[in-house]
Design a protein around this motif. Structure first.
Motif, PDB file in Angstrom:
ATOM      1  N   ILE A  18      17.844 -15.535  24.613  1.00 19.32           N
ATOM      2  CA  ILE A  18      18.291 -15.343  25.838  1.00 19.32           C
ATOM      3  C   ILE A  18      17.457 -16.464  27.655  1.00 19.32           C
ATOM      4  CG2 ILE A  18      19.378 -14.290  27.838  1.00 19.32           C
ATOM      5  CD1 ILE A  18      21.457 -13.049  25.454  1.00 19.32           C
ATOM      6  N   VAL A  19      16.305 -15.185  27.657  1.00 17.61           N
ATOM      7  CA  VAL A  19      15.195 -15.097  28.084  1.00 17.61           C
ATOM      8  C   VAL A  19      14.443 -16.894  28.256  1.00 17.61           C
ATOM      9  CG1 VAL A  19      12.659 -14.910  29.318  1.00 17.61           C
ATOM     10  CG2 VAL A  19      14.512 -13.001  28.346  1.00 17.61           C
ATOM     11  N   VAL A  20      14.366 -16.900  27.539  1.00 12.21           N
ATOM     12  CA  VAL A  20      13.972 -18.613  27.166  1.00 12.21           C
ATOM     13  C   VAL A  20      15.169 -19.508  27.173  1.00 12.21           C
ATOM     14  CG1 VAL A  20      13.014 -20.283  25.410  1.00 12.21           C
ATOM     15  CG2 VAL A  20      12.568 -17.855  25.101  1.00 12.21           C
ATOM     16  N   LEU A  21      15.955 -19.107  26.871  1.00 12.79           N
ATOM     17  CA  LEU A  21      17.287 -20.473  27.584  1.00 12.79           C
ATOM     18  C   LEU A  21      17.534 -20.645  28.768  1.00 12.79           C
ATOM     19  CD1 LEU A  21      19.715 -21.864  26.703  1.00 12.79           C
ATOM     20  CD2 LEU A  21      21.028 -20.235  26.736  1.00 12.79           C
ATOM     21  N   LEU A  22      17.437 -19.399  29.592  1.00 14.11           N
ATOM     22  CA  LEU A  22      17.416 -19.051  31.352  1.00 14.11           C
ATOM     23  C   LEU A  22      15.709 -19.948  31.445  1.00 14.11           C
ATOM     24  CD1 LEU A  22      18.626 -15.980  31.752  1.00 14.11           C
ATOM     25  CD2 LEU A  22      19.923 -17.590  31.732  1.00 14.11           C
ATOM     26  N   VAL A  23      14.637 -19.417  31.268  1.00 14.29           N
ATOM     27  CA  VAL A  23      13.609 -20.647  31.649  1.00 14.29           C
ATOM     28  C   VAL A  23      14.161 -22.536  31.284  1.00 14.29           C
ATOM     29  CG1 VAL A  23      11.822 -21.567  31.391  1.00 14.29           C
ATOM     30  CG2 VAL A  23      11.627 -18.796  31.352  1.00 14.29           C
TER      31      VAL A  23
ATOM     32  N   ASN B 132      16.364 -22.972  33.871  1.00 17.41           N
ATOM     33  CA  ASN B 132      15.848 -23.646  35.417  1.00 17.41           C
ATOM     34  C   ASN B 132      16.182 -22.523  36.230  1.00 17.41           C
ATOM     35  OD1 ASN B 132      13.778 -24.649  36.923  1.00 17.41           O
ATOM     36  ND2 ASN B 132      15.393 -26.108  37.914  1.00 17.41           N
ATOM     37  N   ILE B 133      16.595 -21.146  35.733  1.00 12.58           N
ATOM     38  CA  ILE B 133      17.747 -20.507  36.615  1.00 12.58           C
ATOM     39  C   ILE B 133      16.507 -19.317  36.349  1.00 12.58           C
ATOM     40  CG2 ILE B 133      18.932 -18.463  35.967  1.00 12.58           C
ATOM     41  CD1 ILE B 133      20.157 -20.290  34.242  1.00 12.58           C
TER      42      ILE B 133
END
Lengths: 208, 208
Positions: free
Chosen positions: B196-201, B204-205
């Protein structure tokens, strides 16, 4: 996390995670305490203006803040509700619970609603820990609010075009023991904001 | 403030204050963007555990976060609602609006509800700007959820003690195009959180 949170011990893991992010932990990072500033008073008494001006000042002081008012609640969360006594109470019940959710995140939440009935305000007060619910009575007299009539609502209410309009065709029960009384006819918004900030410092919610 | 906000020009003053504390201004101070992480899936699929674990990680990364789940919503804001199709939709409507309010404060809000119907999830998605609504489908199969039965609810549902129980006596409509699919049977919570963290990065969140 060491253990699989889905085994028999998983639920205690979840609880541990939740308590790690308690309000107190969030507050310690924010460097201020959570509070609910509840502005109450007639339409045109200055609640929303004062709430937004106070928020601006608190934001400059690096606080986490948010204003709940008619603009962001009446069209959304409470868009299904009208202005009858029952609907006003349900409106306040929902706003109270939302204020509580924000409070739990460590935020200083400012709510700007007429909130005419004592029992509805008391309901919200009971949800918030002692000392953190700050009732701010905007006591600007009806005739002043009506002469301002910034939204043209009093004119419509007097003409019978709006039913159940507080001060005209619906009751307003003034707070009997508010934390602060502000008559926006008697003092400027800037002075009122500073009075609120001083109170928050005195109540140990803010440190300057 | 130079002018008296209660004169004829007062309303534009108020608007100016509001726009000064736009979401963008709040986001720039938070150093991350606002987002809604919407966890959906069957009871026992791991939504709440995953949401809280993700929140803990985001908090460590200095994000402003909050989890909305049954614990803090069903007993309060939506305490008047049951589990019929209509009440589930009203439940989601209110949660969606609350998520939007938090979103407007610049927070990463994590919502963990079964949210079984596509149209209710689509309703929330439409409220949030494009790219900021992240639907995370916890796809753990029914038989796995039922074998976990951490809350004993499947047992009660099979015994007919709970009406309208998703997966047993009420429908679940799986997302057709979620931003992420996580089967908590296939990977650990820690691995899921990092995904999830990778997706947020990537979205661009977050910036690491």
């Amino acid at each position: 996390m060491q253990s699989d949170p889905f085994d028999k011990t998983g639920r205690s893991n979840t609880r541990w995670q939740q308590s790690l992010l308690s309000r107190e932990v969030r507050e310690s990072r924010n460097r201020h305490r959570a509070a609910v500033l509840w502005f109450t008073g007639l339409s045109g008494a200055g609640k929303s203006t004062l709430a937004h001006a106070t928020e601006k000042r608190l934001f400059e002081l690096s606080c986490q803040t948010y204003v709940l008012d008619g603009d962001n609640v009446r069209h959304g969360l409470c868009g299904d509700l009208g202005f009858s006594v029952e609907d006003r109470s349900e409106n306040l019940r929902r706003i109270g619970h939302v204020a509580k959710l924000f409070f739990d995140t460590g935020v200083i939440i400012l709510s700007a609603f007429i909130s005419p009935f004592s029992q509805d305000r008391a309901f919200v007060r009971r949800m918030i820990p002692a000392g953190r619910f700050i009732e701010i009575y905007c006591s600007t007299p009806l005739e002043v609010c009506e002469s301002r009539d910034t939204k043209g609502l009093y004119l419509k209410a007097r003409a019978g075009l709006i039913k159940d309009f507080t001060g005209v065709s619906a009751a307003y029960e003034p707070p009997t023991d508010p934390e602060l009384i502000i008559d926006t006819q008697q003092q400027t918004i800037a002075a009122s904001v500073e009075e609120i900030v001083v109170l928050l410092v005195k109540r140990n919610i803010l440190q300057l």
